[in-house]
Structures are given as structure tokens and as C-alpha cells.
Design a protein around this motif. Sequence first.
Motif, PDB file in Angstrom:
ATOM      1  N   ALA A  29     -16.205 -37.329  -6.821  1.00 35.37           N
ATOM      2  CA  ALA A  29     -17.426 -37.197  -6.865  1.00 35.37           C
ATOM      3  C   ALA A  29     -18.776 -38.221  -5.764  1.00 35.37           C
ATOM      4  CB  ALA A  29     -17.997 -37.919  -8.347  1.00 35.37           C
ATOM      5  N   LEU A  30     -19.635 -37.479  -4.757  1.00 37.58           N
ATOM      6  CA  LEU A  30     -20.207 -37.292  -4.109  1.00 37.58           C
ATOM      7  C   LEU A  30     -21.629 -38.199  -5.322  1.00 37.58           C
ATOM      8  CD1 LEU A  30     -21.158 -37.638  -1.097  1.00 37.58           C
ATOM      9  CD2 LEU A  30     -22.506 -35.868  -1.884  1.00 37.58           C
ATOM     10  N   GLY A  56     -22.438 -41.283  -0.593  1.00 33.64           N
ATOM     11  CA  GLY A  56     -23.597 -39.940  -0.759  1.00 33.64           C
ATOM     12  C   GLY A  56     -25.276 -39.175  -0.374  1.00 33.64           C
ATOM     13  N   ASP A  57     -25.496 -38.297  -0.122  1.00 38.53           N
ATOM     14  CA  ASP A  57     -26.464 -37.778  -0.590  1.00 38.53           C
ATOM     15  C   ASP A  57     -25.893 -36.526   0.522  1.00 38.53           C
ATOM     16  OD1 ASP A  57     -29.062 -36.437  -0.289  1.00 38.53           O
ATOM     17  OD2 ASP A  57     -29.050 -38.194  -1.209  1.00 38.53           O
ATOM     18  N   VAL A  58     -26.490 -35.291  -0.661  1.00 36.05           N
ATOM     19  CA  VAL A  58     -26.226 -33.499   0.358  1.00 36.05           C
ATOM     20  C   VAL A  58     -26.965 -33.508   1.592  1.00 36.05           C
ATOM     21  CG1 VAL A  58     -25.198 -32.702  -1.954  1.00 36.05           C
ATOM     22  CG2 VAL A  58     -28.141 -32.309  -1.631  1.00 36.05           C
ATOM     23  N   THR A  59     -28.071 -34.210   1.793  1.00 37.04           N
ATOM     24  CA  THR A  59     -29.074 -33.736   2.558  1.00 37.04           C
ATOM     25  C   THR A  59     -28.418 -34.499   4.028  1.00 37.04           C
ATOM     26  OG1 THR A  59     -30.671 -36.102   1.922  1.00 37.04           O
ATOM     27  CG2 THR A  59     -30.910 -33.427   1.065  1.00 37.04           C
ATOM     28  N   ASP A  60     -27.608 -35.649   3.882  1.00 38.28           N
ATOM     29  CA  ASP A  60     -26.676 -36.519   4.639  1.00 38.28           C
ATOM     30  C   ASP A  60     -25.971 -36.143   5.494  1.00 38.28           C
ATOM     31  OD1 ASP A  60     -26.003 -38.448   6.552  1.00 38.28           O
ATOM     32  OD2 ASP A  60     -25.807 -40.127   4.668  1.00 38.28           O
ATOM     33  N   TYR A  61     -25.861 -34.905   6.690  1.00 38.94           N
ATOM     34  CA  TYR A  61     -24.472 -34.877   7.098  1.00 38.94           C
ATOM     35  C   TYR A  61     -23.688 -35.446   6.983  1.00 38.94           C
ATOM     36  CZ  TYR A  61     -21.736 -32.579  10.243  1.00 38.94           C
ATOM     37  OH  TYR A  61     -20.134 -31.727  10.932  1.00 38.94           O
ATOM     38  N   ASN A  62     -23.594 -36.835   7.639  1.00 40.66           N
ATOM     39  CA  ASN A  62     -22.296 -37.721   7.974  1.00 40.66           C
ATOM     40  C   ASN A  62     -21.528 -37.861   6.559  1.00 40.66           C
ATOM     41  OD1 ASN A  62     -22.752 -38.113  10.935  1.00 40.66           O
ATOM     42  ND2 ASN A  62     -24.268 -38.553  10.526  1.00 40.66           N
ATOM     43  N   SER A  63     -22.569 -38.331   5.466  1.00 35.98           N
ATOM     44  CA  SER A  63     -21.544 -38.534   4.651  1.00 35.98           C
ATOM     45  C   SER A  63     -21.185 -38.027   3.558  1.00 35.98           C
ATOM     46  CB  SER A  63     -22.754 -39.142   3.527  1.00 35.98           C
ATOM     47  OG  SER A  63     -23.825 -37.820   3.001  1.00 35.98           O
ATOM     48  N   LEU A  64     -21.526 -36.308   3.871  1.00 34.71           N
ATOM     49  CA  LEU A  64     -20.776 -35.802   3.649  1.00 34.71           C
ATOM     50  C   LEU A  64     -19.778 -35.080   4.323  1.00 34.71           C
ATOM     51  CD1 LEU A  64     -23.366 -33.102   2.871  1.00 34.71           C
ATOM     52  CD2 LEU A  64     -22.437 -33.481   1.359  1.00 34.71           C
ATOM     53  N   LYS A 100     -26.924 -26.655   3.349  1.00 35.15           N
ATOM     54  CA  LYS A 100     -27.085 -26.241   4.748  1.00 35.15           C
ATOM     55  C   LYS A 100     -25.535 -27.520   5.842  1.00 35.15           C
ATOM     56  CE  LYS A 100     -31.289 -23.599   6.204  1.00 35.15           C
ATOM     57  NZ  LYS A 100     -32.170 -24.350   7.274  1.00 35.15           N
ATOM     58  N   SER A 101     -26.329 -28.593   5.357  1.00 34.72           N
ATOM     59  CA  SER A 101     -25.426 -30.104   5.323  1.00 34.72           C
ATOM     60  C   SER A 101     -23.992 -29.470   4.848  1.00 34.72           C
ATOM     61  CB  SER A 101     -26.166 -31.020   4.831  1.00 34.72           C
ATOM     62  OG  SER A 101     -27.434 -30.970   5.764  1.00 34.72           O
ATOM     63  N   VAL A 106     -18.349 -28.430   5.971  1.00 33.54           N
ATOM     64  CA  VAL A 106     -16.896 -27.578   5.063  1.00 33.54           C
ATOM     65  C   VAL A 106     -16.569 -26.814   6.831  1.00 33.54           C
ATOM     66  CG1 VAL A 106     -16.024 -25.038   4.337  1.00 33.54           C
ATOM     67  CG2 VAL A 106     -18.053 -26.682   3.345  1.00 33.54           C
ATOM     68  N   ARG A 107     -17.091 -26.100   7.670  1.00 33.21           N
ATOM     69  CA  ARG A 107     -17.074 -25.394   9.067  1.00 33.21           C
ATOM     70  C   ARG A 107     -16.340 -27.235   9.746  1.00 33.21           C
ATOM     71  NH1 ARG A 107     -22.295 -24.228   9.219  1.00 33.21           N
ATOM     72  NH2 ARG A 107     -23.170 -22.026   8.124  1.00 33.21           N
ATOM     73  N   GLU A 108     -16.585 -28.283   9.209  1.00 36.51           N
ATOM     74  CA  GLU A 108     -16.005 -28.647  10.138  1.00 36.51           C
ATOM     75  C   GLU A 108     -14.850 -29.784   9.654  1.00 36.51           C
ATOM     76  OE1 GLU A 108     -17.030 -30.057  13.512  1.00 36.51           O
ATOM     77  OE2 GLU A 108     -18.182 -28.337  13.264  1.00 36.51           O
ATOM     78  N   THR A 109     -14.098 -29.153   7.654  1.00 36.75           N
ATOM     79  CA  THR A 109     -13.217 -30.032   7.446  1.00 36.75           C
ATOM     80  C   THR A 109     -11.997 -28.705   7.609  1.00 36.75           C
ATOM     81  OG1 THR A 109     -14.760 -31.224   6.467  1.00 36.75           O
ATOM     82  CG2 THR A 109     -12.552 -31.310   5.854  1.00 36.75           C
ATOM     83  N   LYS A 110     -10.994 -29.187   8.303  1.00 40.95           N
ATOM     84  CA  LYS A 110     -10.067 -27.743   8.291  1.00 40.95           C
ATOM     85  C   LYS A 110      -9.605 -27.786   6.592  1.00 40.95           C
ATOM     86  CE  LYS A 110     -11.493 -27.028  12.288  1.00 40.95           C
ATOM     87  NZ  LYS A 110     -12.410 -26.283  12.681  1.00 40.95           N
ATOM     88  N   THR A 111      -9.418 -29.299   6.292  1.00 43.29           N
ATOM     89  CA  THR A 111      -8.671 -28.567   4.908  1.00 43.29           C
ATOM     90  C   THR A 111      -8.990 -28.151   3.785  1.00 43.29           C
ATOM     91  OG1 THR A 111      -8.934 -31.201   4.142  1.00 43.29           O
ATOM     92  CG2 THR A 111      -7.851 -31.053   5.485  1.00 43.29           C
ATOM     93  N   VAL A 112     -10.290 -27.876   3.374  1.00 42.24           N
ATOM     94  CA  VAL A 112     -11.310 -27.201   2.367  1.00 42.24           C
ATOM     95  C   VAL A 112     -10.802 -26.044   2.717  1.00 42.24           C
ATOM     96  CG1 VAL A 112     -13.283 -26.563   1.720  1.00 42.24           C
ATOM     97  CG2 VAL A 112     -13.447 -28.855   2.782  1.00 42.24           C
TER      98      VAL A 112
END
Length: 340
Positions: A29-30, A56-64, A100-101, A106-112
Motif C-alpha cells: 500500500a502506497l 510515497g505520493d501519486v504526484t511523486d514519480y520517483n516514489s511510485l 499521469k505519474s 507503469v511504462r517503466e515497470t516491466k513486471t506490471v
Amino acid sequence: MKILLTGASGYLGGRLCHELLKQGYSVRALVRPTSDLSSLPPPSPTGNGGLELVHGDVTDYNSLLSAFSGCDVVFHAAAVVEPWLPDPSKFFSVNVGGLKSVLRAVRETKTVQKVIYTSSFFALGPTDGHVANEAQIHHEKFFCTEYEKSKAAADKIALQAAQQEELPLVLLYPGVIYGPGKLTAGNVVARMIVERFNGRLPGYIGSGNDRYSFSHVDDVVEGHIRAMEKGRTGERYLLTGENASFKHVFDVAAVITQTQRPKFGIPLWLIEVYGWASVLFSRITGKLPLISPPTVYVLRHQWAYSCDKAKQELDYSPRGLKEGLGEVLPWLKNLGLIKY
């Protein structure tokens, strides 16, 4: 299977987190450092299986990007759900910018393998005079609330990502969610029942021409899990329920509790005046109002939808208002929030 859930500290997200864990899924859970976690179970001490909390925060791309790592499914349920805020930019920074974040991560996470995005019936727009289905696109001629505007904008982004980029998205559109759980702005039915039974809302709201599609929170939760299991990527599903007015809600509540129905309707113009006064009071105190002018703008339209597609493809089975309110009213009574 590892599931990432945004919005876990919210009304719907909290119920979804509990049910996923109950069904044996491993949930990450984020949550923000300031999130109220009182409705969530304690995290697993080992971090293997059960509930894992990550800040983390949905507006913080790095935390996502960090939170999504190693996850198979993402449930994106985080949103700012209010009819009015003193700073309307928050609707767009979270509801649009957050989406958007999430899509970027998701585009950068190959497991999703799949993303379940919780939108809203507001994203489809009003249905004045008819019952809409998933084919409806918001007309964008007007917006009753900034929340509605932000969800319609986010809907466009999600549809483009699913249909043009072929990201593995399933888009869900719950109705007016009600049921046990947090008394947030997302649980407006329970909040209005509390006002009604405590005498602060002595009559019906308007003339009873409003129409909404009411969805019990546990049905919506089950719809989310079925969407993960059965939902076709790129598709939209309405997780709605019985179409009715708030007048009908109050009448059903009166029958269940064997109390008197309201004897009159409060004109919408008078409720709007009260809403403006509430907004002024809110700016002084910092406490958000239950009713604001945008709430009245929503009440002047109808929002009726069909969930036939979800019934056929997801085995979605929403309960009626009589059954649902039959659970909510004793729950509110046991909490000491209403008497009857």
C-alpha cells in the motif's frame, strides 16, 4: 501475486485493501507519511506476504517507481474526492497529475501486467432524461464541480493510454458509493443520513427529481477484484447500482427504522444559499462543508447508469438500496451517530 494499491487510506481503498488481504493476496500500500492508517490492518512484520506499507505520493514519480518495483498488478484508487475545495488546483494535481505519474511509472515497470484504474461516474457526465452506459463520453459543455472536471480530464488520459498506447488498463466507474467505513466525502450517503437523523437536514433535498446510481462499497470492492481477474484491458466498466433519488433513500431509511418520513422538500435555491454560507464559514474555520454550491449544481442534474456490462463480463452483482441501507443504518446506530 504482488499488488500495489494507491489510496489505501481512503474510504474505498481501505475496504479494498482488507478484501484483497482476506482473499490471500500480497498487498503493498502506497501511503503518505501524514495518511490516517486507522482503517488499515497492521503491516506484516516480515514483509513477505500480507500488508506492506511504503511511503510515497501519486504526484511523486520517483516514489511510485520504487513502490511499483516487483508488482504484478496496480490498483490506482487514490483521488481527491470533494465537491469543493478552497484550492481547486489540488483536484488536478492529484486526480490528473497523479494518474499521469502512475502511467509513467507503469511504462517503466516491466513486471506490471494489469492496472485497475478507479475513475468515477462523474467522468462520463450527467444523464439527464436517460440511463447511460460505458459508451457515453462527457459532453464537456459544463461541469458541476472541479472534481468532475478533473475526473473527465483524467478519463481522456486513461483512455488514450489504454487504446492508443495499449497499456494494460481496465477503467472502472463506481456510482455513489455508500456503506460502512470511513465517513469521508466519498461516503456522502452515510453523512447525509447522519444529518437527517440528527435533525440538521429536516426535509428532502429539492423536489426529488435528482437521480443517482447507488453502489454499496463492498459490491464495488468485489467489482474491482473481478476486474483484476476477468476485466479486459482497454475496456470501461460501470460499477453502479440502483438508480434512485435521495428522496427515495430517505424514504427507504424511514421504512427500515420505522420512523417518520420528511414532510417537506427544501428548495435547491435555499440549499445553495446555505452552501455559500458554509463555504464562507469554511474559509474562516478551515473545516470543509458538507454542502457547498457545487453540490447543488450536481443535484440539479441526473446521473443514472446501467451496469449490465459489468454484470455480464465481471459477474458484478450489486445489491439494492433496501438491502444496503439495511446494513448501513444499524452500523451508524451502533457507532452512536444516529438514534431511532
